[in-house]
Design an enzyme around this catalytic site. Structure first.
Site, PDB file in Angstrom:
ATOM      1  N   ASP A  54      10.075   1.011  10.669  1.00 53.55           N
ATOM      2  CA  ASP A  54       9.294   0.284   9.666  1.00 53.55           C
ATOM      3  C   ASP A  54       8.951  -1.099  10.205  1.00 53.55           C
ATOM      4  OD1 ASP A  54       7.932  -0.048   7.311  1.00 53.55           O
ATOM      5  OD2 ASP A  54       9.708  -0.373   6.053  1.00 53.55           O
ATOM      6  N   GLU A  55       7.865  -1.679   9.705  1.00 52.80           N
ATOM      7  CA  GLU A  55       7.415  -3.022  10.108  1.00 52.80           C
ATOM      8  C   GLU A  55       7.280  -3.117  11.628  1.00 52.80           C
ATOM      9  OE1 GLU A  55       6.383  -4.974   7.864  1.00 52.80           O
ATOM     10  OE2 GLU A  55       7.555  -4.651   6.033  1.00 52.80           O
TER      11      GLU A  55
ATOM     12  N   SER B 111       0.814  -1.217   0.000  1.00 57.25           N
ATOM     13  CA  SER B 111       0.000   0.000   0.000  1.00 57.25           C
ATOM     14  C   SER B 111       0.852   1.274   0.000  1.00 57.25           C
ATOM     15  CB  SER B 111      -0.948  -0.002   1.205  1.00 57.25           C
ATOM     16  OG  SER B 111      -0.223   0.012   2.418  1.00 57.25           O
TER      17      SER B 111
ATOM     18  N   LYS C 118       3.280   2.000   2.492  1.00 61.80           N
ATOM     19  CA  LYS C 118       3.643   2.427   3.846  1.00 61.80           C
ATOM     20  C   LYS C 118       5.121   2.812   3.908  1.00 61.80           C
ATOM     21  CE  LYS C 118       2.472  -1.469   5.778  1.00 61.80           C
ATOM     22  NZ  LYS C 118       2.093  -2.176   4.527  1.00 61.80           N
TER      23      LYS C 118
END
Ligand code: ADP
Ligand code: MG
Ligand code: ZN
Length: 196
Positions: free
Chosen positions: A93-94, A24, A26
């Site tokens: 991130d993640e 998406s 991100k």
């Protein structure tokens, strides 16, 4: 004493959450914000879970091959340990792979006056909310939900379809393991049934 209302944040930290399914954007959005902070002469540090070894440990990487150097951490507490004095902006991130410990760490950083920008999956491959994103959304000042393009029908997609059989909640995505699907095209039972 009169109090003036601050429309823009001044001398305070805050939390921004960028969530959505796989593909998406991100990571692209996280990279965009962090690059702009760096252009603005702000001191930025970027972290990601060591678990995510898809593209080596030293970088966050988007599916569109944008990348930024990052520090791999095994848990959320390691972010505090590795934080440099003078860091003003922290990107993660993640963040869903860091577990519940990510929430108090993000709060601590924001309380200290840092801008904290985290990106992560808000639903797992079954469409179940992926902790700790729901908790982070609740305490964040700014939240953004990105959508991908459904690979079946082209509609906006908010789910990640696992297309290999595997019952583990965490299966770090290699190419071809997941695809973006909309509500109508999402088939969670397909991934679950095959894995037993
Ligand atoms: P995320 O971090 O949310 O997984 P990325 O920022 O890594 O997303 O990648 C977003 C990029 O993925 C898009 O700009 C596009 O180039 C690519 N992409 C591949 N498949 C899709 C899809 N089905 N929908 C949208 N973008 C996709
Ligand atoms: Mg990503
Ligand atoms: Zn669809």
């Amino acid at each position: 004493m009169t109090r003036s209302m601050n429309v823009l944040p001044k001398n305070v930290g805050w939390i921004e959450v960028i969530c959505g399914p796989m593909f998406s954007g991100k990571t692209e959005e996280l990279i965009r914000r962090l690059k702009r902070a760096a252009i603005g002469q702000q001191r930025v540090q970027i972290f990601k879970p060591g678990l995510d070894k898809r593209y080596g440990e030293g970088q966050i990487v988007s599916h569109s091959e944008q990348r930024l150097d990052s520090t791999a951490v095994e848990d959320a507490a390691e972010i505090l340990a590795k934080l440099h004095a003078g860091t003003q902006v922290v990107g993660i991130d993640e963040v869903q792979f860091l577990g519940a410990g990510a929430v108090p760490i993000c709060e601590t950083l924001a309380d200290r006056g840092l801008r904290v920008i985290v990106a992560g999956l808000d639903q797992d491959y079954r469409g179940v909310p992926f902790d700790p994103i729901p908790q982070l959304l609740a305490v964040a000042e700014y939240i953004t939900k990105e959508l991908a393009v459904c690979v079946v029908c082209g509609n906006p997609a908010h789910r990640s379809q696992r297309i290999v059989a595997d019952g583990r909640r965490i299966l770090v995505g290699a190419k071809g393991d997941y695809e973006a699907r909309c509500r109508a095209c999402f088939r969670p039972e397909a991934a679950a049934a095959e894995s037993g």
